[in-house]
Enzyme design. Structure first.
Site, PDB file in Angstrom:
ATOM      1  N   ASN A  95     115.176  80.470  -6.673  1.00  0.00           N
ATOM      2  CA  ASN A  95     116.458  81.000  -6.633  1.00  0.00           C
ATOM      3  C   ASN A  95     117.195  81.059  -7.976  1.00  0.00           C
ATOM      4  OD1 ASN A  95     116.273  80.692  -3.777  1.00  0.00           O
ATOM      5  ND2 ASN A  95     117.280  78.554  -3.799  1.00  0.00           N
ATOM      6  N   ASP A  97     120.367  81.154  -8.458  1.00  0.00           N
ATOM      7  CA  ASP A  97     121.578  80.245  -8.638  1.00  0.00           C
ATOM      8  C   ASP A  97     121.286  79.072  -9.399  1.00  0.00           C
ATOM      9  OD1 ASP A  97     120.792  77.899  -6.891  1.00  0.00           O
ATOM     10  OD2 ASP A  97     120.772  79.330  -5.193  1.00  0.00           O
ATOM     11  N   HIS A 112     111.852  82.889 -10.779  1.00  0.00           N
ATOM     12  CA  HIS A 112     112.670  84.310 -10.490  1.00  0.00           C
ATOM     13  C   HIS A 112     113.834  84.559 -11.414  1.00  0.00           C
ATOM     14  CE1 HIS A 112     110.613  84.851  -6.466  1.00  0.00           C
ATOM     15  NE2 HIS A 112     109.945  85.146  -7.504  1.00  0.00           N
ATOM     16  N   CYS A 139     125.635  92.289 -26.742  1.00  0.00           N
ATOM     17  CA  CYS A 139     124.632  91.227 -27.024  1.00  0.00           C
ATOM     18  C   CYS A 139     125.259  90.306 -28.064  1.00  0.00           C
ATOM     19  CB  CYS A 139     123.358  91.463 -27.439  1.00  0.00           C
ATOM     20  SG  CYS A 139     122.172  90.321 -28.041  1.00  0.00           S
ATOM     21  N   THR A 180     112.161  78.836   2.243  1.00  0.00           N
ATOM     22  CA  THR A 180     111.627  80.235   1.994  1.00  0.00           C
ATOM     23  C   THR A 180     110.773  80.970   3.032  1.00  0.00           C
ATOM     24  OG1 THR A 180     110.319  81.517   0.249  1.00  0.00           O
ATOM     25  CG2 THR A 180     109.812  79.130   0.866  1.00  0.00           C
ATOM     26  N   SER A 181     110.977  82.082   3.110  1.00  0.00           N
ATOM     27  CA  SER A 181     110.443  83.019   4.073  1.00  0.00           C
ATOM     28  C   SER A 181     108.852  83.260   4.093  1.00  0.00           C
ATOM     29  CB  SER A 181     111.060  84.311   4.457  1.00  0.00           C
ATOM     30  OG  SER A 181     111.033  85.044   3.458  1.00  0.00           O
TER      31      SER A 181
HETATM   32  C1  BJW Z   1     117.101  78.115   6.069  1.00  0.00           C
HETATM   33  C2  BJW Z   1     118.606  78.410   6.086  1.00  0.00           C
HETATM   34  C3  BJW Z   1     118.832  76.655   6.108  1.00  0.00           C
HETATM   35  C4  BJW Z   1     117.985  80.118   6.410  1.00  0.00           C
HETATM   36  N1  BJW Z   1     117.975  75.750   5.820  1.00  0.00           N
HETATM   37  N2  BJW Z   1     116.157  77.250   5.863  1.00  0.00           N
HETATM   38  C5  BJW Z   1     100.793  92.920  -1.643  1.00  0.00           C
HETATM   39  C6  BJW Z   1     100.500  91.653  -1.730  1.00  0.00           C
HETATM   40  C7  BJW Z   1     100.776  90.752  -2.618  1.00  0.00           C
HETATM   41  C8  BJW Z   1     101.592  90.738  -3.537  1.00  0.00           C
HETATM   42  C9  BJW Z   1     102.200  92.095  -3.479  1.00  0.00           C
HETATM   43  C10 BJW Z   1     101.849  92.970  -2.771  1.00  0.00           C
HETATM   44  N3  BJW Z   1     102.474  94.045  -2.815  1.00  0.00           N
HETATM   45  C11 BJW Z   1     103.357  93.743  -3.974  1.00  0.00           C
HETATM   46  C12 BJW Z   1     103.242  92.463  -4.280  1.00  0.00           C
HETATM   47  C13 BJW Z   1     103.853  91.805  -5.294  1.00  0.00           C
HETATM   48  C14 BJW Z   1     105.193  91.315  -4.991  1.00  0.00           C
HETATM   49  C15 BJW Z   1     105.355  90.943  -3.708  1.00  0.00           C
HETATM   50  O1  BJW Z   1     105.295  89.837  -3.317  1.00  0.00           O
HETATM   51  N4  BJW Z   1     105.987  91.865  -2.685  1.00  0.00           N
HETATM   52  C16 BJW Z   1     106.003  91.530  -1.162  1.00  0.00           C
HETATM   53  C17 BJW Z   1     107.227  91.978  -0.676  1.00  0.00           C
HETATM   54  C18 BJW Z   1     104.840  91.990  -0.551  1.00  0.00           C
HETATM   55  N5  BJW Z   1     105.850  90.452  -6.019  1.00  0.00           N
HETATM   56  C19 BJW Z   1     106.331  90.751  -7.311  1.00  0.00           C
HETATM   57  O2  BJW Z   1     106.377  91.841  -7.565  1.00  0.00           O
HETATM   58  C20 BJW Z   1     106.297  89.354  -8.185  1.00  0.00           C
HETATM   59  N6  BJW Z   1     105.458  89.678  -9.218  1.00  0.00           N
HETATM   60  C21 BJW Z   1     104.383  89.625  -9.261  1.00  0.00           C
HETATM   61  O3  BJW Z   1     103.732  89.700  -8.274  1.00  0.00           O
HETATM   62  O4  BJW Z   1     103.782  89.663 -10.542  1.00  0.00           O
HETATM   63  C22 BJW Z   1     102.040  89.758 -10.603  1.00  0.00           C
HETATM   64  C23 BJW Z   1     101.680  88.447 -10.694  1.00  0.00           C
HETATM   65  C24 BJW Z   1     100.422  88.712 -10.022  1.00  0.00           C
HETATM   66  C25 BJW Z   1      99.712  87.420 -10.031  1.00  0.00           C
HETATM   67  C26 BJW Z   1     100.261  86.138 -10.550  1.00  0.00           C
HETATM   68  C27 BJW Z   1     101.524  86.138 -10.940  1.00  0.00           C
HETATM   69  C28 BJW Z   1     102.135  87.277 -11.143  1.00  0.00           C
HETATM   70  C29 BJW Z   1     107.854  89.486  -8.446  1.00  0.00           C
HETATM   71  C30 BJW Z   1     108.896  88.966  -7.222  1.00  0.00           C
HETATM   72  C31 BJW Z   1     110.384  89.151  -7.645  1.00  0.00           C
HETATM   73  C32 BJW Z   1     111.093  88.875  -6.449  1.00  0.00           C
HETATM   74  N7  BJW Z   1     112.272  89.105  -6.998  1.00  0.00           N
HETATM   75  C33 BJW Z   1     113.538  88.542  -5.902  1.00  0.00           C
HETATM   76  C34 BJW Z   1     114.729  89.174  -6.534  1.00  0.00           C
HETATM   77  C35 BJW Z   1     115.150  88.891  -7.914  1.00  0.00           C
HETATM   78  C36 BJW Z   1     116.070  87.647  -7.898  1.00  0.00           C
HETATM   79  C37 BJW Z   1     117.348  87.953  -6.950  1.00  0.00           C
HETATM   80  O5  BJW Z   1     118.021  88.834  -7.087  1.00  0.00           O
HETATM   81  O6  BJW Z   1     117.867  86.791  -6.624  1.00  0.00           O
HETATM   82  O7  BJW Z   1     113.704  87.363  -5.582  1.00  0.00           O
HETATM   83  S1  BJW Z   1     113.061  89.319  -4.041  1.00  0.00           S
HETATM   84  C38 BJW Z   1     113.820  87.775  -3.468  1.00  0.00           C
HETATM   85  O8  BJW Z   1     112.934  87.498  -2.458  1.00  0.00           O
HETATM   86  C39 BJW Z   1     114.243  86.935  -4.432  1.00  0.00           C
HETATM   87  C40 BJW Z   1     113.716  85.837  -3.885  1.00  0.00           C
HETATM   88  O9  BJW Z   1     113.457  84.614  -4.903  1.00  0.00           O
HETATM   89  C41 BJW Z   1     112.396  86.142  -3.265  1.00  0.00           C
HETATM   90  C42 BJW Z   1     111.985  85.235  -1.900  1.00  0.00           C
HETATM   91  O10 BJW Z   1     112.917  85.169  -1.169  1.00  0.00           O
HETATM   92  P1  BJW Z   1     113.196  83.662  -0.248  1.00  0.00           P
HETATM   93  O11 BJW Z   1     113.899  82.802  -1.304  1.00  0.00           O
HETATM   94  O12 BJW Z   1     111.991  83.428   0.451  1.00  0.00           O
HETATM   95  O13 BJW Z   1     114.362  84.375   0.622  1.00  0.00           O
HETATM   96  P2  BJW Z   1     114.280  84.790   2.340  1.00  0.00           P
HETATM   97  O14 BJW Z   1     115.701  85.349   2.417  1.00  0.00           O
HETATM   98  O15 BJW Z   1     112.969  85.635   2.393  1.00  0.00           O
HETATM   99  O16 BJW Z   1     113.844  83.558   3.145  1.00  0.00           O
HETATM  100  C43 BJW Z   1     114.925  82.405   3.261  1.00  0.00           C
HETATM  101  C44 BJW Z   1     114.063  81.396   4.428  1.00  0.00           C
HETATM  102  O17 BJW Z   1     115.285  80.521   4.588  1.00  0.00           O
HETATM  103  C45 BJW Z   1     114.010  82.057   5.874  1.00  0.00           C
HETATM  104  O18 BJW Z   1     112.917  81.766   6.214  1.00  0.00           O
HETATM  105  C46 BJW Z   1     115.047  81.306   6.691  1.00  0.00           C
HETATM  106  O19 BJW Z   1     114.737  81.192   8.010  1.00  0.00           O
HETATM  107  C47 BJW Z   1     115.320  80.090   5.850  1.00  0.00           C
HETATM  108  N8  BJW Z   1     116.779  79.628   6.163  1.00  0.00           N
HETATM  109  N9  BJW Z   1     119.002  79.390   6.313  1.00  0.00           N
HETATM  110  C48 BJW Z   1     116.666  75.809   5.845  1.00  0.00           C
HETATM  111  N10 BJW Z   1     120.161  76.512   6.166  1.00  0.00           N
END
Ligand code: BJW
Length: 238
Positions: A95, A97, A112, A139, A180-181
């Site tokens: 997150n 936040d 992130h 800046c 996280t999803s």
């Molecule tokens: C509740 C609830 C309640 C609701 N109580 N639960 C193919 C295979 C593997 C990897 C890749 C691929 N193709 C591309 C990639 C890489 C890519 C990736 O993963 N893509 C996928 C979509 C396939 N990843 C990247 O590019 C990352 N970088 C990278 O891989 O660099 C290379 C590397 C290689 C090796 C090692 C290290 C690095 C960068 C990822 C950047 C993500 N950015 C974002 C946006 C920026 C920040 C922002 O604006 O906020 O980050 S995307 C967005 O998703 C945000 C989040 O942090 C992230 C994760 O989301 P999260 O937190 O899981 O939210 P949701 O909405 O998905 O899930 C919420 C969950 O809560 C749900 O399950 C609900 O049920 C639950 N919930 N209410 C408890 N009350």
């Protein structure tokens, strides 16, 4: 499950902040149901249309700074666990936040990035930032304009502090994933890294995540209920 000398790594996602009033991404009413990832969350989107990307994060920054948005019992429980746990502890959040900090968490990595910070693409300085950001923003370090971006990790960029995170995962005895999803890598692969190192792995979420079958144990429900209950179990056993 874990003795009190054990090492804990916790991963949090948008679900933990949902009950504080912040949106998730992939729920049916989540951010990606209204906005396209390709238009606001990639380096290419920022190059193509910086004002649009600034606008997206300006709205979210204003939302985060709304006085109604406060840490909920899940954030508070993790801060209490950090304070009282005798073994090693690391909280890794996806997150952007600042609700974990506001709850009192200190051993915290924002993999992130952080919404309340700006990075200068001209001099590299990272500064605290609470106002709207735009091409006219200056800046604070070098005085240039049209050079600031929000300090978050977009798709295709490397998340922060990966070495420290993998070091902790490889040494941990308990890995807890909350709200996280499990769709975004590398975070979605942490459960396997921890499991391979011998950790007990637990998912706390509203519903089974994409990687639910990789966990040893799961508890489903709102984070504000399941996280404090799980933390209580750990602290009662010390
Ligand atoms: C509740 C609830 C309640 C609701 N109580 N639960 C193919 C295979 C593997 C990897 C890749 C691929 N193709 C591309 C990639 C890489 C890519 C990736 O993963 N893509 C996928 C979509 C396939 N990843 C990247 O590019 C990352 N970088 C990278 O891989 O660099 C290379 C590397 C290689 C090796 C090692 C290290 C690095 C960068 C990822 C950047 C993500 N950015 C974002 C946006 C920026 C920040 C922002 O604006 O906020 O980050 S995307 C967005 O998703 C945000 C989040 O942090 C992230 C994760 O989301 P999260 O937190 O899981 O939210 P949701 O909405 O998905 O899930 C919420 C969950 O809560 C749900 O399950 C609900 O049920 C639950 N919930 N209410 C408890 N009350």
């Amino acid at each position: 499950m874990i003795d009190s000398k054990g090492s804990i790594v916790i991963l949090t996602g948008a679900g933990i902040s949902r009950e504080s009033g912040l949106e998730t991404f992939r729920d049916k009413d989540g951010i990606w149901s209204r906005v396209s990832v390709d238009e606001v969350a990639t380096p290419e989107a920022f190059e193509r249309d910086p004002e649009k990307v600034h606008g997206f994060y300006n709205a979210r920054r204003r939302g985060l700074l709304d006085p109604a948005v406060q840490p909920n019992p899940a954030h508070l429980a993790l801060a209490e666990l950090e304070r009282r746990w005798p073994g090693e502890f690391l909280l890794v959040t996806q997150n952007i936040d600042d609700l974990h900090e506001r709850a009192g968490s200190e051993k915290l990595i924002h993999m992130h990035g952080e919404l309340l910070k700006a990075r200068c693409l001209s001099c590299g300085e990272v500064s605290a930032w609470r106002e709207d950001m735009g091409l006219e923003s200056r800046c604070p370090a070098c005085g240039e304009t049209a050079c600031l971006r929000v300090e978050v990790v977009w798709f295709g960029e490397m998340p922060f502090e990966m070495e420290a995170i993998y070091d902790a995962l490889e040494a941990c005895d308990l890995f807890l994933s909350i709200g996280t999803s499990g769709n975004v890598y590398p975070a979605a692969g942490f459960v396997q890294a921890a499991g391979a190192a011998g950790a007990w792995t637990v998912e706390l979420n509203l519903e089974p995540s994409a990687g639910h079958s990789l966990f040893d144990e799961a508890r489903y429900g709102p984070a504000s209920e399941v996280a404090p209950a799980f933390v209580k179990g750990l602290l009662d056993a010390i």
